[in-house]
Write an enzyme that holds these catalytic residues in place. Structure first.
Site, short mmCIF file in Angstrom:
data_model
loop_
_atom_site.label_atom_id
_atom_site.label_comp_id
_atom_site.label_asym_id
_atom_site.label_seq_id
_atom_site.Cartn_x
_atom_site.Cartn_y
_atom_site.Cartn_z
N ASP A 9 4.77 5.23 -10.71
CA ASP A 9 4.41 4.57 -9.46
C ASP A 9 4.38 2.99 -10.14
O ASP A 9 4.32 3.00 -11.31
CB ASP A 9 3.14 4.85 -9.07
CG ASP A 9 2.43 4.04 -8.12
OD1 ASP A 9 3.06 3.90 -7.23
OD2 ASP A 9 1.19 3.59 -8.16
N LEU A 10 4.72 1.93 -9.38
CA LEU A 10 4.59 0.68 -9.72
C LEU A 10 3.16 0.15 -9.76
O LEU A 10 2.71 -0.39 -10.73
CB LEU A 10 5.79 0.12 -8.92
CG LEU A 10 5.94 -1.65 -9.26
CD1 LEU A 10 6.37 -1.53 -11.05
CD2 LEU A 10 6.94 -2.10 -8.42
N ASP A 11 2.80 -0.13 -8.47
CA ASP A 11 1.70 -0.67 -7.99
C ASP A 11 0.38 0.02 -8.65
O ASP A 11 0.01 0.79 -8.23
CB ASP A 11 1.32 -0.95 -6.54
CG ASP A 11 2.40 -1.77 -5.83
OD1 ASP A 11 2.44 -3.06 -6.40
OD2 ASP A 11 3.08 -1.23 -5.00
N THR A 17 -0.89 -4.91 -9.06
CA THR A 17 -0.31 -5.59 -7.83
C THR A 17 -1.45 -5.31 -6.55
O THR A 17 -1.47 -5.92 -5.95
CB THR A 17 0.95 -5.50 -7.24
OG1 THR A 17 1.25 -4.16 -7.48
CG2 THR A 17 1.88 -6.22 -8.02
N LYS A 45 -4.46 2.39 -1.49
CA LYS A 45 -3.82 2.41 -2.51
C LYS A 45 -2.48 3.52 -2.41
O LYS A 45 -3.21 4.78 -1.99
CB LYS A 45 -4.48 2.70 -3.77
CG LYS A 45 -5.29 1.49 -4.04
CD LYS A 45 -5.87 1.58 -5.77
CE LYS A 45 -6.43 0.37 -5.91
NZ LYS A 45 -7.34 0.36 -7.07
N SER A 114 8.04 4.37 -6.05
CA SER A 114 7.06 3.52 -5.22
C SER A 114 7.32 3.36 -3.60
O SER A 114 8.29 3.50 -3.08
CB SER A 114 7.28 2.06 -5.82
OG SER A 114 6.56 1.02 -5.15
N ALA A 115 6.01 3.46 -3.16
CA ALA A 115 6.10 3.28 -1.54
C ALA A 115 6.50 1.99 -0.94
O ALA A 115 6.70 1.62 0.09
CB ALA A 115 4.81 3.56 -0.94
N LYS A 145 3.48 8.81 0.62
CA LYS A 145 2.66 9.76 -0.13
C LYS A 145 1.52 9.96 0.75
O LYS A 145 1.01 9.03 1.49
CB LYS A 145 2.39 8.75 -1.39
CG LYS A 145 3.32 8.45 -2.54
CD LYS A 145 3.03 7.64 -3.44
CE LYS A 145 4.07 7.08 -4.39
NZ LYS A 145 3.87 6.15 -5.39
N GLU A 169 0.61 7.97 -11.84
CA GLU A 169 0.14 7.53 -10.54
C GLU A 169 -1.57 7.09 -10.49
O GLU A 169 -2.32 7.52 -11.39
CB GLU A 169 -0.01 8.90 -9.42
CG GLU A 169 1.08 8.41 -8.48
CD GLU A 169 0.94 7.47 -7.72
OE1 GLU A 169 0.04 6.71 -7.48
OE2 GLU A 169 1.92 7.49 -6.79
N ASP A 170 -1.71 5.85 -9.88
CA ASP A 170 -2.98 5.59 -9.96
C ASP A 170 -4.01 5.77 -8.41
O ASP A 170 -5.13 5.67 -8.29
CB ASP A 170 -3.24 3.94 -10.05
CG ASP A 170 -2.89 3.05 -8.64
OD1 ASP A 170 -1.51 3.40 -8.25
OD2 ASP A 170 -3.41 2.11 -8.21
C1 G6P Z 1 2.40 0.99 -2.87
C2 G6P Z 1 0.93 0.19 -2.75
C3 G6P Z 1 0.09 0.31 -1.41
C4 G6P Z 1 1.17 -0.59 -0.58
C5 G6P Z 1 2.61 0.01 -0.36
C6 G6P Z 1 3.50 -0.32 0.36
O1 G6P Z 1 2.26 2.05 -2.68
O2 G6P Z 1 0.11 1.01 -3.86
O3 G6P Z 1 -0.78 -0.44 -1.57
O4 G6P Z 1 0.73 -0.42 0.90
O5 G6P Z 1 3.16 0.16 -1.81
O6 G6P Z 1 3.90 -1.84 -0.13
P1 G6P Z 1 4.67 -2.77 0.35
O7 G6P Z 1 5.04 -3.94 -0.72
O8 G6P Z 1 6.09 -2.22 1.06
O9 G6P Z 1 3.94 -3.55 1.64
MG MG Z 2 -0.19 2.79 -7.07
#
Ligand code: G6P
Ligand code: MG
Length: 215
Positions: A9-11, A17, A45, A114-115, A145, A169-170
């Protein structure tokens, strides 16, 4: 396990972020006239942008039309993009680059799952796209997710069976997604919150390939 691929996962795993997402959502809540706390933010998250907005509005007890929701999500995203456009490689979380290099040096493939629709921009800013064989972001998936789609797509693009992949994953929703996809999962963060993960660590610094193979 037979370890062939790692999906990150990225964020909140590679970069923090989550703090920028929080600041942007909080600004939106301020404008709408209600309080939005860091604790409220936990539920956002790993959750997609529109699903996050729904949670935020429910915290404020506010109802909006679909068209208004689109505008609010765009407003939030514009603030968020302002933050991430200023990111630097110094914001890469400890242990990430070292682990990615070690994995790749022994032939274990790496992916981002990542989402976020902003994942490409973040990776450009921090300059580590070349450490991933595959990048699956919010543009490539239809189901957020805890649906396993993002990770299953990552495994498929890597050409590796889900059972040979470990996900990092966090977010609670992300841990659930990894397990639903038949993968092992390392939780990054709080042991109690991420108790469903196979292993929980505070960050990536102490992860070794031996530890991953024992999962
Ligand atoms: C990640 C973050 C979420 C965020 C989602 C969509 O999964 O953990 O907090 O809402 O991405 O991000 P975006 O940049 O597309 O709004
Ligand atoms: Mg995350």
């Amino acid at each position: 396990m037979e370890l062939k691929g790692c999906i990150f996962d990225l964020d909140g795993v590679i970069v923090d972020t989550a703090k920028y997402h929080f600041l942007a959502w909080k600004r939106l809540a301020d404008e709408l006239g209600f309080e939005f706390t860091e604790e409220n933010n936990e539920a956002l998250k790993g959750v997609s942008r529109m699903a996050s907005l729904e949670i935020l509005l429910s915290v404020g007890g506010i109802k909006k039309s679909t068209a208004e929701k689109e505008l609010l999500a765009t407003r939030k995203n514009n603030w968020y993009v302002e933050f991430i456009s200023k990111m630097t490689p110094e914001e890469i979380l400890p242990g990430s680059v070292e682990l990615l290099r070690r994995l790749r040096s022994v032939g274990i493939h790496t992916a981002i799952g990542s989402a976020s629709k902003n994942a490409g921009m973040i990776l450009d800013r921090i300059g580590i796209s070349q450490l991933f064989d595959v990048i699956v972001d919010g543009h490539k998936i239809a189901h957020a997710k805890p649906d396993p789609e993002v990770f299953l797509k990552g495994a498929e693009e890597l050409g590796i069976a889900p059972s040979c992949c470990v996900v990092f994953e966090d977010a609670v929703a992300g841990v659930e997604a990894a397990l639903a996809g038949g993968m092992k999962c390392v939780g990054i963060g709080d042991k109690n919150r991420l108790s469903k993960a196979d292993l929980v660590v505070p960050d990536l610094t102490d992860i070794t390939i031996e530890k991953l193979r024992k999962l």
